[in-house]
Scaffold this motif. Structure first.
Motif, short mmCIF file in Angstrom:
data_model
loop_
_atom_site.label_atom_id
_atom_site.label_comp_id
_atom_site.label_asym_id
_atom_site.label_seq_id
_atom_site.Cartn_x
_atom_site.Cartn_y
_atom_site.Cartn_z
N LYS A 226 0.84 -1.19 0.00
CA LYS A 226 0.00 0.00 0.00
C LYS A 226 0.88 1.24 0.00
CE LYS A 226 -4.17 -1.84 2.21
NZ LYS A 226 -5.15 -1.67 3.31
N VAL A 227 0.45 2.24 -0.76
CA VAL A 227 1.16 3.51 -0.81
C VAL A 227 0.20 4.61 -0.37
CG1 VAL A 227 2.76 2.79 -2.61
CG2 VAL A 227 0.59 3.85 -3.26
N THR A 228 0.76 5.59 0.33
CA THR A 228 -0.03 6.74 0.77
C THR A 228 0.57 7.99 0.15
OG1 THR A 228 -0.49 5.63 2.87
CG2 THR A 228 -0.94 8.00 2.74
N PHE A 229 -0.24 8.71 -0.63
CA PHE A 229 0.23 9.91 -1.31
C PHE A 229 0.23 11.11 -0.36
CE2 PHE A 229 -1.32 7.11 -4.64
CZ PHE A 229 -0.31 7.20 -5.59
N SER A 230 0.80 12.21 -0.82
CA SER A 230 0.96 13.39 0.03
C SER A 230 -0.37 13.99 0.46
CB SER A 230 1.79 14.46 -0.69
OG SER A 230 1.13 14.89 -1.89
N ASP A 231 -1.43 13.76 -0.32
CA ASP A 231 -2.74 14.31 0.05
C ASP A 231 -3.53 13.36 0.95
OD1 ASP A 231 -3.37 12.30 -1.72
OD2 ASP A 231 -4.73 13.52 -2.96
N GLY A 232 -2.93 12.23 1.34
CA GLY A 232 -3.58 11.28 2.24
C GLY A 232 -4.25 10.13 1.55
#
Length: 337
Positions: free
Chosen positions: A189-195
């Motif tokens: 899983k990846v979490t981007f800068s905007d959540g």
């Protein structure tokens, strides 16, 4: 095509002023075929002798009025200030630097790359290696938990095995990270800068450089990829910053300089040796792996991949390594230089 301006070849000239004497000579006489001038009323003789003409009084009044306006304009309009000298400019800049706090180069660089940095988490059966246990204790302590607390639960039957960092290099959700961050994970899983959190899959690997390419299945609408910069002109002493999620905390920023080029590193287990690495002294710890090493323009120079420590504590002692971006981009099948 824009047409050039046209200019007149001769200047405009004002008509010559009429000569009063010539005008009087040209006035025809009403008697004797022009032998004499018409009779002049007695009360206007003095004006005629003085050369008075109709409208001259008004013209003189206008001249006086214009002169008064010009004289008063010096006080109504502000005078133009003196020309600035280099000394004046230097003094103003120095005063600004002394009275205002400016952001550091590392802070500005980190803000540029921040939208492209992602948190990468691998889920699967819990590993029992010494390195995995050390990282688990570090993640628990960063979250305020007891060091030996159970790992956070992930998908059914899986636990959080490791946390790393990635950087977006294509706005379609293509992400670069380290292979050891996602190796053996059943779910990534990846979490981007905007959540936004999304599942990612491995689409390419480059084991000789410990690199993996991920494809996120869902991406933000305004995803911004990082700008990659050639390391051809990189020199020891150049300022750099490492951006990532050490022990899951972040995004965190640490600044330093390039310590050396074309370095080699062998993993503590002796399983793999990496070459042609960038050595740097910006603080890095487990969790920084896969994150970008950037210059002061926010451009990615390499992918943080390892730290040197002769002990098993896996803590930073001032020597970190990054894979040059030329090698990292080729792992994605798109050499940028």
């Amino acid at each position: 095509m824009r047409r050039p301006a046209f200019y007149s070849r001769s200047p405009r000239t004002l008509p010559q002023a009429a000569d009063p004497a010539a005008d009087q000579a040209a006035v025809p006489s009403s008697e004797g075929g022009g032998r004499g001038a018409p009779p002049v009323p007695p009360d206007s003789l003095s004006h005629a002798k003085a050369g008075w003409q109709p409208g001259r009084r008004s013209f003189a009044f206008l001249l006086v009025l214009c002169a008064a306006l010009v004289a008063g304009g010096a006080t109504w309009w502000p005078r133009q200030g003196k020309a600035l000298t280099q000394k004046d400019i230097d003094s103003a800049v120095l005063r600004t630097l002394q009275t205002q706090t400016l952001p550091s180069p590392a802070a500005k660089a980190a803000e540029i790359v921040r939208p492209s940095v992602v948190r990468v988490v691998g889920y699967g059966p819990e590993k029992a290696t010494p390195e995995a246990k050390t990282q688990k204790r570090g993640r628990n302590m960063a979250k305020g938990k007891p060091p030996e607390a159970p790992s956070d639960e992930g998908p059914p039957g899986q636990v959080e095995r490791g946390v790393g960092t990635g950087v977006v290099i294509v706005d379609k959700g293509v992400i670069l990270t380290n292979l050891h961050v996602v190796a053996g994970a059943e779910t990534i899983k990846v979490t981007f800068s905007d959540g936004l959190e999304a599942v990612a899959t491995i689409t390419g690997v480059q084991p000789e450089n410990d690199l993996a390419v991920l494809q996120a299945q869902k991406i933000p609408d305004d995803l911004i990829p990082a700008v990659m910069r050639s390391t051809a002109d990189l020199q020891p002493g150049d300022q750099v910053a490492a951006v990532g999620f050490p022990f899951g905390i972040g995004p965190s920023v640490s600044a330093g300089v390039v310590s050396g080029l074309k370095r080699s590193f062998r993993s503590p287990e002796g399983k793999q040796e990496l070459g042609n690495l960038i050595q740097f002294d910006a603080a890095a710890n487990p969790g920084n792996s896969g994150g970008p090493l950037i210059n002061m323009d926010g451009e990615v120079l390499g992918i943080v991949t390892a730290i040197l420590n002769p002990t098993q504590q896996r803590t930073f002692i001032g020597i970190g390594f990054a894979v040059p971006i030329e090698n990292a981009a080729s792992a994605a099948g798109s050499p940028p230089f």
